[in-house]
Design a protein around this motif. Sequence first.
Motif, mmCIF file in Angstrom:
data_model
loop_
_atom_site.group_PDB
_atom_site.id
_atom_site.type_symbol
_atom_site.label_atom_id
_atom_site.label_comp_id
_atom_site.label_asym_id
_atom_site.label_seq_id
_atom_site.Cartn_x
_atom_site.Cartn_y
_atom_site.Cartn_z
ATOM 1 N N LYS A 57 -14.055 -13.924 -8.753
ATOM 2 C CA LYS A 57 -12.809 -13.949 -9.520
ATOM 3 C C LYS A 57 -11.858 -12.813 -9.130
ATOM 4 O O LYS A 57 -10.693 -12.859 -9.425
ATOM 5 N N THR A 58 -12.368 -11.775 -8.522
ATOM 6 C CA THR A 58 -11.510 -10.654 -8.114
ATOM 7 C C THR A 58 -11.247 -10.735 -6.626
ATOM 8 O O THR A 58 -12.061 -11.234 -5.860
ATOM 9 N N SER A 59 -10.093 -10.256 -6.231
ATOM 10 C CA SER A 59 -9.762 -10.291 -4.814
ATOM 11 C C SER A 59 -10.345 -9.071 -4.112
ATOM 12 O O SER A 59 -10.624 -8.043 -4.725
ATOM 13 N N SER A 60 -10.502 -9.198 -2.832
ATOM 14 C CA SER A 60 -11.090 -8.114 -2.056
ATOM 15 C C SER A 60 -10.112 -6.945 -1.971
ATOM 16 O O SER A 60 -8.929 -7.065 -2.241
ATOM 17 N N LYS A 61 -10.646 -5.797 -1.551
ATOM 18 C CA LYS A 61 -9.797 -4.613 -1.414
ATOM 19 C C LYS A 61 -8.744 -4.828 -0.332
ATOM 20 O O LYS A 61 -7.623 -4.345 -0.452
ATOM 21 N N LYS A 62 -9.097 -5.578 0.710
ATOM 22 C CA LYS A 62 -8.117 -5.868 1.764
ATOM 23 C C LYS A 62 -6.948 -6.657 1.190
ATOM 24 O O LYS A 62 -5.788 -6.352 1.457
ATOM 25 N N VAL A 63 -7.290 -7.675 0.393
ATOM 26 C CA VAL A 63 -6.245 -8.511 -0.212
ATOM 27 C C VAL A 63 -5.394 -7.673 -1.164
ATOM 28 O O VAL A 63 -4.170 -7.755 -1.154
ATOM 29 N N GLN A 64 -6.057 -6.858 -1.978
ATOM 30 C CA GLN A 64 -5.326 -6.009 -2.920
ATOM 31 C C GLN A 64 -4.386 -5.053 -2.186
ATOM 32 O O GLN A 64 -3.256 -4.828 -2.615
ATOM 33 N N LYS A 65 -4.845 -4.510 -1.070
ATOM 34 C CA LYS A 65 -4.021 -3.579 -0.288
ATOM 35 C C LYS A 65 -2.812 -4.305 0.308
ATOM 36 O O LYS A 65 -1.691 -3.796 0.267
ATOM 37 N N ILE A 66 -3.034 -5.501 0.839
ATOM 38 C CA ILE A 66 -1.934 -6.283 1.409
ATOM 39 C C ILE A 66 -0.914 -6.624 0.330
ATOM 40 O O ILE A 66 0.292 -6.455 0.515
ATOM 41 N N VAL A 67 -1.411 -7.077 -0.812
ATOM 42 C CA VAL A 67 -0.509 -7.449 -1.910
ATOM 43 C C VAL A 67 0.268 -6.228 -2.401
ATOM 44 O O VAL A 67 1.480 -6.302 -2.635
ATOM 45 N N ALA A 68 -0.414 -5.092 -2.526
ATOM 46 C CA ALA A 68 0.260 -3.873 -2.989
ATOM 47 C C ALA A 68 1.345 -3.450 -2.000
ATOM 48 O O ALA A 68 2.453 -3.077 -2.398
ATOM 49 N N THR A 69 1.042 -3.528 -0.709
ATOM 50 C CA THR A 69 2.018 -3.172 0.325
ATOM 51 C C THR A 69 3.214 -4.110 0.286
ATOM 52 O O THR A 69 4.369 -3.677 0.360
ATOM 53 N N GLN A 70 2.938 -5.399 0.148
ATOM 54 C CA GLN A 70 4.029 -6.372 0.093
ATOM 55 C C GLN A 70 4.853 -6.219 -1.185
ATOM 56 O O GLN A 70 6.076 -6.366 -1.157
ATOM 57 N N ASN A 71 4.190 -5.925 -2.296
ATOM 58 C CA ASN A 71 4.917 -5.687 -3.549
ATOM 59 C C ASN A 71 5.831 -4.485 -3.417
ATOM 60 O O ASN A 71 6.975 -4.513 -3.878
ATOM 61 N N LYS A 72 5.325 -3.425 -2.805
ATOM 62 C CA LYS A 72 6.133 -2.217 -2.612
ATOM 63 C C LYS A 72 7.366 -2.532 -1.765
ATOM 64 O O LYS A 72 8.476 -2.108 -2.099
ATOM 65 N N ALA A 73 7.166 -3.283 -0.687
ATOM 66 C CA ALA A 73 8.298 -3.663 0.172
ATOM 67 C C ALA A 73 9.286 -4.544 -0.583
ATOM 68 O O ALA A 73 10.509 -4.382 -0.447
ATOM 69 N N ALA A 74 8.771 -5.459 -1.383
ATOM 70 C CA ALA A 74 9.645 -6.346 -2.174
ATOM 71 C C ALA A 74 10.447 -5.545 -3.188
ATOM 72 O O ALA A 74 11.647 -5.778 -3.363
ATOM 73 N N ILE A 75 9.803 -4.600 -3.841
ATOM 74 C CA ILE A 75 10.487 -3.758 -4.823
ATOM 75 C C ILE A 75 11.586 -2.942 -4.151
ATOM 76 O O ILE A 75 12.704 -2.834 -4.665
ATOM 77 N N GLN A 76 11.284 -2.377 -2.981
ATOM 78 C CA GLN A 76 12.293 -1.601 -2.252
ATOM 79 C C GLN A 76 13.487 -2.476 -1.880
ATOM 80 O O GLN A 76 14.633 -2.049 -1.995
ATOM 81 N N GLU A 77 13.221 -3.681 -1.434
ATOM 82 C CA GLU A 77 14.298 -4.601 -1.078
ATOM 83 C C GLU A 77 15.116 -4.979 -2.317
ATOM 84 O O GLU A 77 16.352 -5.038 -2.263
ATOM 85 N N LEU A 78 14.435 -5.218 -3.432
ATOM 86 C CA LEU A 78 15.138 -5.536 -4.671
ATOM 87 C C LEU A 78 15.983 -4.357 -5.152
ATOM 88 O O LEU A 78 17.105 -4.545 -5.621
#
Length: 181
Positions: A57-78
């Motif tokens: 049910k939980t995502s792997s640390k790799k997935v979490q890291k990718i999502v966190a990086t993409q979220n950060k980039a999305a927030i910066q763009e927003l």
Amino acid sequence: MQKENIKNRLGCTQEEMALLLEIPRSQWSMYESGKRNLPLQAKQKLTALLTASSSNKTSSKKVQKIVATQNKAAIQELQKTIKETQYLLELTEQKIKIAEKMRHQSFAALQLISLIEKIPLFKDTQSVCAAIQARSEKQLNRYSEKYVMHLQLKKETINHQMNRLTKKIKSYTNDAPSAIV
């Protein structure tokens, strides 16, 4: 299980699934389309993969890291888009103020002309009054009610966009990386 469900759950291409199950890609393709069954060993491997993926049910640390990086980039763009939108909003508000000020001044000048016509001391000022009237009417045409209304609608649209951008940023900052996957 249907093709899309397996592909969505496991995220593998036909070639990758065939390699994992140690079968030819064509055999996997026929299995997906319902034309052929899998060998017992391949069925066991597929069942193990599907069971493991549904119990995790939980995502792997790799997935979490990718999502966190993409979220950060999305927030910066927003945030960049919010700054640009804020500038447009301020510019539009300035244009509205200028237009309203010019309209007020033009109406005041036209009112002055009608007053001047009633005062005997200003009988010889017809050419000046005509120039004032021409300038005032030109400004009223340039800064028409339609123009002001257009700017006010533009301001409302920009405000709406700012609200949507702000909500979007909040959604990125409130979502935990594991909740996205």
